[in-house]
Design a protein around this motif. Sequence first.
Motif, mmCIF file in Angstrom:
data_model
loop_
_atom_site.group_PDB
_atom_site.id
_atom_site.type_symbol
_atom_site.label_atom_id
_atom_site.label_comp_id
_atom_site.label_asym_id
_atom_site.label_seq_id
_atom_site.Cartn_x
_atom_site.Cartn_y
_atom_site.Cartn_z
ATOM 1 N N VAL A 143 39.938 50.851 -52.233
ATOM 2 C CA VAL A 143 38.717 51.593 -51.941
ATOM 3 C C VAL A 143 39.111 52.852 -51.182
ATOM 4 O O VAL A 143 40.063 52.846 -50.404
ATOM 5 C CB VAL A 143 37.704 50.746 -51.145
ATOM 6 N N ALA A 144 38.392 53.920 -51.413
ATOM 7 C CA ALA A 144 38.749 55.222 -50.842
ATOM 8 C C ALA A 144 38.503 55.299 -49.344
ATOM 9 O O ALA A 144 39.259 55.934 -48.619
ATOM 10 C CB ALA A 144 37.977 56.328 -51.555
ATOM 11 N N ASP A 145 37.426 54.655 -48.897
ATOM 12 C CA ASP A 145 37.093 54.733 -47.474
ATOM 13 C C ASP A 145 36.229 53.535 -47.083
ATOM 14 O O ASP A 145 35.938 52.679 -47.916
ATOM 15 C CB ASP A 145 36.403 56.051 -47.132
ATOM 16 N N VAL A 146 35.818 53.505 -45.847
ATOM 17 C CA VAL A 146 35.064 52.383 -45.303
ATOM 18 C C VAL A 146 33.786 52.121 -46.092
ATOM 19 O O VAL A 146 33.369 50.973 -46.239
ATOM 20 C CB VAL A 146 34.761 52.640 -43.800
ATOM 21 N N ASP A 147 33.172 53.173 -46.618
ATOM 22 C CA ASP A 147 31.924 53.005 -47.369
ATOM 23 C C ASP A 147 32.112 52.152 -48.623
ATOM 24 O O ASP A 147 31.138 51.590 -49.128
ATOM 25 C CB ASP A 147 31.343 54.367 -47.757
ATOM 26 N N GLY A 148 33.329 52.027 -49.109
ATOM 27 C CA GLY A 148 33.597 51.211 -50.291
ATOM 28 C C GLY A 148 33.898 49.754 -49.980
ATOM 29 O O GLY A 148 34.065 48.955 -50.894
ATOM 30 N N LEU A 149 33.972 49.410 -48.706
ATOM 31 C CA LEU A 149 34.249 48.029 -48.311
ATOM 32 C C LEU A 149 33.008 47.158 -48.470
ATOM 33 O O LEU A 149 31.882 47.654 -48.418
ATOM 34 C CB LEU A 149 34.697 47.985 -46.848
ATOM 35 N N PRO A 150 33.202 45.840 -48.612
ATOM 36 C CA PRO A 150 32.042 44.932 -48.621
ATOM 37 C C PRO A 150 31.216 45.099 -47.339
ATOM 38 O O PRO A 150 31.760 45.421 -46.274
ATOM 39 C CB PRO A 150 32.691 43.542 -48.691
ATOM 40 N N ASN A 151 29.934 44.855 -47.436
ATOM 41 C CA ASN A 151 29.017 45.053 -46.311
ATOM 42 C C ASN A 151 29.438 44.306 -45.050
ATOM 43 O O ASN A 151 29.302 44.833 -43.946
ATOM 44 C CB ASN A 151 27.591 44.657 -46.699
ATOM 45 N N ARG A 152 29.945 43.084 -45.198
ATOM 46 C CA ARG A 152 30.316 42.309 -44.006
ATOM 47 C C ARG A 152 31.449 42.994 -43.236
ATOM 48 O O ARG A 152 31.505 42.918 -42.017
ATOM 49 C CB ARG A 152 30.660 40.874 -44.373
ATOM 50 N N TYR A 153 32.349 43.660 -43.931
ATOM 51 C CA TYR A 153 33.432 44.363 -43.262
ATOM 52 C C TYR A 153 32.936 45.683 -42.659
ATOM 53 O O TYR A 153 33.349 46.070 -41.569
ATOM 54 C CB TYR A 153 34.590 44.624 -44.214
ATOM 55 N N GLN A 154 32.048 46.352 -43.370
ATOM 56 C CA GLN A 154 31.458 47.569 -42.811
ATOM 57 C C GLN A 154 30.733 47.265 -41.504
ATOM 58 O O GLN A 154 30.793 48.059 -40.562
ATOM 59 C CB GLN A 154 30.473 48.191 -43.806
ATOM 60 N N ALA A 155 30.073 46.116 -41.433
ATOM 61 C CA ALA A 155 29.338 45.733 -40.224
ATOM 62 C C ALA A 155 30.286 45.547 -39.040
ATOM 63 O O ALA A 155 29.969 45.942 -37.914
ATOM 64 C CB ALA A 155 28.537 44.456 -40.477
ATOM 65 N N GLU A 156 31.452 44.944 -39.279
ATOM 66 C CA GLU A 156 32.439 44.777 -38.200
ATOM 67 C C GLU A 156 32.890 46.134 -37.666
ATOM 68 O O GLU A 156 33.034 46.304 -36.462
ATOM 69 C CB GLU A 156 33.665 44.024 -38.703
ATOM 70 N N ILE A 157 33.113 47.057 -38.566
ATOM 71 C CA ILE A 157 33.624 48.376 -38.196
ATOM 72 C C ILE A 157 32.556 49.196 -37.482
ATOM 73 O O ILE A 157 32.820 49.826 -36.464
ATOM 74 C CB ILE A 157 34.149 49.110 -39.448
ATOM 75 N N SER A 158 31.340 49.167 -38.007
ATOM 76 C CA SER A 158 30.291 50.020 -37.447
ATOM 77 C C SER A 158 29.762 49.495 -36.114
ATOM 78 O O SER A 158 29.361 50.295 -35.269
ATOM 79 C CB SER A 158 29.142 50.199 -38.438
ATOM 80 N N ASP A 159 29.764 48.179 -35.915
ATOM 81 C CA ASP A 159 29.254 47.639 -34.654
ATOM 82 C C ASP A 159 29.964 46.339 -34.282
ATOM 83 O O ASP A 159 29.404 45.253 -34.422
ATOM 84 C CB ASP A 159 27.748 47.420 -34.738
#
Length: 166
Positions: free
Chosen positions: A42-58
Motif C-alpha cells: 500500500v502506498a500510504d496509511v490511507d491504504g491500510l485496513p481501517n483497524r490499523y488506521q485507527a491505531e495510527i490515528s489515535d
Amino acid sequence: MTDQREVSIVRWPGPTLSVEDGLAALLAAYHLRTEAEKGEVVADVDGLPNRYQAEISDPRIAFVDDVVLVALSGSAAVGCLVVTAPAGGRSEIKRLWTDPAFRGRGIASGLLGAALAHAAESGVGTVRLSVWKWRTGAIALYERFGFTGTESWDDRDQLVCMERAV
C-alpha cells in the motif's frame, strides 16, 4: 551516533511524555512493512485496513486498556511494543517495532524485557504473541526470551503463535 545506553524505555502515555507523533510514525511503519511483506503493498496509511488506521490515528483510543512501551533516544520515539490488558491470566505482546535506523542496539530486547517485567508485576501467568513465519530474526529473539511455539489461536496462514510463562 546514538548508542544503546542512550535509549530509555518508558510507558506511554506518561505524565510528561508526549510522543504521539513518534508513536504514530512507528505504528505506521510497522503496518506498512507488514502489509508489504504479505504482498499487499500500500502506498500510504490511507491504504491500510481501517483497524490499523485507527491505531495510527489515535493510539490512546486503540490501546486504551493496554500498556504501550516506547523506546526513546532523547525525545525521539525509536521503538514500540504493546502489552494487552490481562485476560484469563494472560496478556499478548503486539506491535514490536524498532526504527530500522536504530536496529542492532538492543532496543527490541529492552522493550521485550520491559514487557515481561510489566506482565509479572500485573500478575499475568502467561504471555503470548504471534509473528509472521518469515520474520526469523523476531522469532529468534522471542526464543531467546523463552517463548516456544504453541497451537495457533489465529487462523491466518503463515502466522506462528508463541507463548511463555511469566
